[in-house]
Scaffold this active site. Sequence first.
Site, PDB file in Angstrom:
ATOM      1  N   ASN A 315       0.846  -1.199   0.000  1.00  0.00           N
ATOM      2  CA  ASN A 315       0.000   0.000   0.000  1.00  0.00           C
ATOM      3  C   ASN A 315       0.882   1.250   0.000  1.00  0.00           C
ATOM      4  OD1 ASN A 315      -2.380   1.399  -0.113  1.00  0.00           O
ATOM      5  ND2 ASN A 315      -3.080   0.864   1.935  1.00  0.00           N
ATOM      6  N   HIS A 351      -9.774   3.730   7.292  1.00  0.00           N
ATOM      7  CA  HIS A 351     -10.245   2.453   6.765  1.00  0.00           C
ATOM      8  C   HIS A 351     -11.700   2.176   7.145  1.00  0.00           C
ATOM      9  CE1 HIS A 351      -6.047   1.336   5.831  1.00  0.00           C
ATOM     10  NE2 HIS A 351      -6.587   0.429   5.049  1.00  0.00           N
TER      11      HIS A 351
END
Length: 479
Positions: A315, A351
């Site tokens: 990521n 998230h």
Amino acid sequence: MSGPVSFLASSIGTTEDAIRLLLSLLAGYPLSFMYRAYLYHQPNIYKHLYFIVIGLCLAVFNFGFDVYHSFLNIVLIYVVLLVTPGTKLSVGLAFFINTLYLTLGYIAHSTDTYDFKWTMPQCVLTLRLTGVVFDVYDGRKKSELSAEQKETALTKVPSLVELLSLCYCFGGFMIGPQFSMKRYLDFINGAFSHPKTGQAPDSIQPGLKRFCLGTLYIAIYQILGMFVSDDFLLSESFQNLGFLYKCGYITVWGKNLLNKYIGSWLLVEGSITILGLSYNGKDKNGNDLWNGCANVRTPEFEYANTFRDLIHCFNYNTNQWMAKYIFKRLRFLGNKLISQGVTLAYLAFWHGLHSGYYNCFLLEFLMTNMESQLVSLILKIEIVKTFQSKDYMKPVLWILRKILITLSMGYALVSFGLLITSKYYQIYAGMYFSLHIVFIFWPAVYFILTTYVIPRKKKYVVVPTNDVTTTLQDTPRFV
């Protein structure tokens, strides 16, 4: 298209939402070739409209009328840029508006599983829009910028069309990666064209390589998923396994969970590369680099045998965004651990609201801290330093470290993948919360070791006394 989508979903054994996402990612390839063939040398306005229209169509295909959320959020931030451009107020408002909008979406739509809702691209949009406001802010104070900030600083506020085009570009709208407005406008203006011909760059082959690699990761995920599944992890059969078998299972399960994300990012990266958007200069041999939008550094990721290297390769663009716009901007706190903790807390909140995210990132924080302290301990113990420096021990230690970090990451990812406390709690309870205990109590162990067990190096200070030179050993007033 509900009929074909439903047929594909039932054939592969997945959900319709997942198929829609996969089709959207794959659509990037013909769309990229179409851009190269028909729009590459057209006026910029046509390019912007192309990305806006295509992006909106993909958004409607996946989320229907909920596409208005992203459009409204973009307009709100554009108003902020018009009213208070390049100010601390604009940065604060952007953080507040974007984070609040995303949070309200999570509250309204969160379920007990990972949701393919409009909040999925919205979390990508949150960082992208906030980054644009930061870049405009940086563009108003060039003399105070770091080299990294100068690369993305914007000297003027982008137009609404440019902002919409950036946000709906099919190469980054659905699942990322993050890329700056400066990079995007350079791409639109032809800065990455072939230096000799002025045509579209030679990026097709690198893009197709990423496509093949992404397809491989997705295939591995699907095949391995038949043997390591969430259902078995939550079953009584898993609880009946021995401790070491459980460790082995979550090690493979966690690695396969990452395969899903890696495969998806590689598919997106391939289409972006074909567009020419991922150009990243040249290497030391003069070859073009096409990793400017890489969200995972696959060779480094697979070879990594430390937590920091593993996290750094995975990521990647999101981590870079967090480092640039949050971690480094918290320098005024004067403490790296606090800055890192705040950054990871925001990353978890970004998230979603499920407790699993917070548990996962807390463990990540503790893991990296323990690793750093272990390294510092090893440097203080001569016999261990000598032992690990032996050539025949290097491959053994590499394998051991690889196993341990893959197990630890799999352990942390249990909460990330299962999200709900009632689900991941039973897994951790069945493993006696073993790694929680190790990571949480390690700071106390480290303190004891460094204070009472591992001898400190003796320090000598030469002090002249009349005509005699005296050596003082461990004299506090001189140390």
